[in-house]
Write a protein that holds these residues in place. Sequence first.
Motif, PDB file in Angstrom:
ATOM      1  N   HIS A 161       9.774  -0.120   7.960  1.00 57.19           N
ATOM      2  CA  HIS A 161      10.368   0.964   8.882  1.00 57.19           C
ATOM      3  C   HIS A 161       8.965   1.535   9.670  1.00 57.19           C
ATOM      4  O   HIS A 161       9.280   1.936  10.832  1.00 57.19           O
ATOM      5  CB  HIS A 161      10.476   2.105   8.131  1.00 57.19           C
ATOM      6  N   ALA A 162       7.889   1.234   9.261  1.00 58.56           N
ATOM      7  CA  ALA A 162       6.674   1.727   9.944  1.00 58.56           C
ATOM      8  C   ALA A 162       6.384   0.756  11.219  1.00 58.56           C
ATOM      9  O   ALA A 162       5.908   1.180  12.308  1.00 58.56           O
ATOM     10  CB  ALA A 162       5.342   1.497   8.976  1.00 58.56           C
ATOM     11  N   ARG A 163       7.059  -0.384  11.080  1.00 57.78           N
ATOM     12  CA  ARG A 163       7.178  -1.405  12.494  1.00 57.78           C
ATOM     13  C   ARG A 163       8.047  -0.994  13.426  1.00 57.78           C
ATOM     14  O   ARG A 163       8.163  -1.445  14.530  1.00 57.78           O
ATOM     15  CB  ARG A 163       7.270  -2.718  12.000  1.00 57.78           C
ATOM     16  N   ALA A 164       9.109  -0.063  12.951  1.00 55.69           N
ATOM     17  CA  ALA A 164      10.336   0.143  14.017  1.00 55.69           C
ATOM     18  C   ALA A 164      10.346   1.660  14.389  1.00 55.69           C
ATOM     19  O   ALA A 164      11.203   1.991  15.070  1.00 55.69           O
ATOM     20  CB  ALA A 164      11.552   0.019  13.082  1.00 55.69           C
ATOM     21  N   ILE A 165       9.212   2.180  14.497  1.00 52.66           N
ATOM     22  CA  ILE A 165       9.063   3.748  15.013  1.00 52.66           C
ATOM     23  C   ILE A 165       8.508   3.573  16.536  1.00 52.66           C
ATOM     24  O   ILE A 165       8.191   4.700  17.060  1.00 52.66           O
ATOM     25  CB  ILE A 165       8.369   4.506  14.231  1.00 52.66           C
ATOM     26  N   GLY A 166       8.677   2.673  17.039  1.00 53.84           N
ATOM     27  CA  GLY A 166       8.240   2.817  18.838  1.00 53.84           C
ATOM     28  C   GLY A 166       6.837   2.175  19.028  1.00 53.84           C
ATOM     29  O   GLY A 166       6.573   1.462  18.362  1.00 53.84           O
ATOM     30  N   GLU A 167       6.545   3.052  19.912  1.00 57.09           N
ATOM     31  CA  GLU A 167       5.263   2.592  20.645  1.00 57.09           C
ATOM     32  C   GLU A 167       3.944   2.907  19.621  1.00 57.09           C
ATOM     33  O   GLU A 167       3.050   2.263  19.691  1.00 57.09           O
ATOM     34  CB  GLU A 167       4.791   3.414  21.902  1.00 57.09           C
ATOM     35  N   ALA A 168       4.141   3.779  18.662  1.00 60.05           N
ATOM     36  CA  ALA A 168       3.071   4.083  17.532  1.00 60.05           C
ATOM     37  C   ALA A 168       3.238   3.273  16.317  1.00 60.05           C
ATOM     38  O   ALA A 168       2.702   3.681  15.430  1.00 60.05           O
ATOM     39  CB  ALA A 168       3.177   5.684  17.334  1.00 60.05           C
ATOM     40  N   TYR A 175       3.332   0.548  13.362  1.00 57.13           N
ATOM     41  CA  TYR A 175       2.320  -0.328  12.966  1.00 57.13           C
ATOM     42  C   TYR A 175       2.413  -1.860  13.083  1.00 57.13           C
ATOM     43  O   TYR A 175       3.373  -2.387  13.465  1.00 57.13           O
ATOM     44  CB  TYR A 175       2.756  -0.442  11.194  1.00 57.13           C
ATOM     45  N   ILE A 176       1.384  -2.104  13.693  1.00 56.86           N
ATOM     46  CA  ILE A 176       1.131  -3.624  13.830  1.00 56.86           C
ATOM     47  C   ILE A 176       0.520  -4.562  12.849  1.00 56.86           C
ATOM     48  O   ILE A 176       1.264  -5.434  12.336  1.00 56.86           O
ATOM     49  CB  ILE A 176       0.354  -3.786  15.253  1.00 56.86           C
ATOM     50  N   ASP A 177      -0.578  -4.146  12.154  1.00 53.62           N
ATOM     51  CA  ASP A 177      -1.217  -5.050  11.325  1.00 53.62           C
ATOM     52  C   ASP A 177      -2.292  -3.953  10.755  1.00 53.62           C
ATOM     53  O   ASP A 177      -2.501  -2.663  11.068  1.00 53.62           O
ATOM     54  CB  ASP A 177      -1.884  -6.315  11.943  1.00 53.62           C
ATOM     55  N   GLU A 178      -2.986  -4.408   9.695  1.00 54.01           N
ATOM     56  CA  GLU A 178      -4.059  -3.568   8.888  1.00 54.01           C
ATOM     57  C   GLU A 178      -5.130  -2.870   9.923  1.00 54.01           C
ATOM     58  O   GLU A 178      -5.938  -2.195   9.267  1.00 54.01           O
ATOM     59  CB  GLU A 178      -4.321  -4.451   7.895  1.00 54.01           C
ATOM     60  N   GLU A 179      -5.357  -3.668  10.948  1.00 52.83           N
ATOM     61  CA  GLU A 179      -6.426  -3.616  11.725  1.00 52.83           C
ATOM     62  C   GLU A 179      -6.102  -2.515  12.780  1.00 52.83           C
ATOM     63  O   GLU A 179      -7.027  -1.856  13.673  1.00 52.83           O
ATOM     64  CB  GLU A 179      -7.256  -4.677  12.165  1.00 52.83           C
ATOM     65  N   THR A 180      -4.935  -2.220  13.019  1.00 49.12           N
ATOM     66  CA  THR A 180      -4.474  -1.142  14.060  1.00 49.12           C
ATOM     67  C   THR A 180      -4.291   0.122  13.633  1.00 49.12           C
ATOM     68  O   THR A 180      -3.389   0.077  12.539  1.00 49.12           O
ATOM     69  CB  THR A 180      -3.316  -1.927  14.927  1.00 49.12           C
ATOM     70  N   PHE A 181      -4.624   1.193  14.171  1.00 47.63           N
ATOM     71  CA  PHE A 181      -4.388   2.631  13.533  1.00 47.63           C
ATOM     72  C   PHE A 181      -2.933   2.916  13.821  1.00 47.63           C
ATOM     73  O   PHE A 181      -2.535   2.683  14.663  1.00 47.63           O
ATOM     74  CB  PHE A 181      -5.299   3.448  14.504  1.00 47.63           C
TER      75      PHE A 181
END
Length: 65
Positions: free
Chosen positions: A25-32, A34-40
């Motif tokens: 779900h975090a990966r599916a919220i648009g421009e903001a 989740y990408i990976d553990e190093e990306t805020f």
Amino acid sequence: MKEKQIKQFEEALAQKLYKLDTEKHARAIGEAAYIDEETFISPDFFLYARCLVVVQGKEFYEYVV
């Protein structure tokens, strides 16, 4: 509402939000998203996105879940 009803609502809402608290779900919220553990990712924004899913109603919530 009585205190018992408020507590039941709080628990139901917490369960619904928890069910949406996944990496998928975090990966599916648009421009903001989740990408990976190093990306805020803003935890507040992710919470607001999950709340938005819940307030859209049962049918939409079940579709997203």
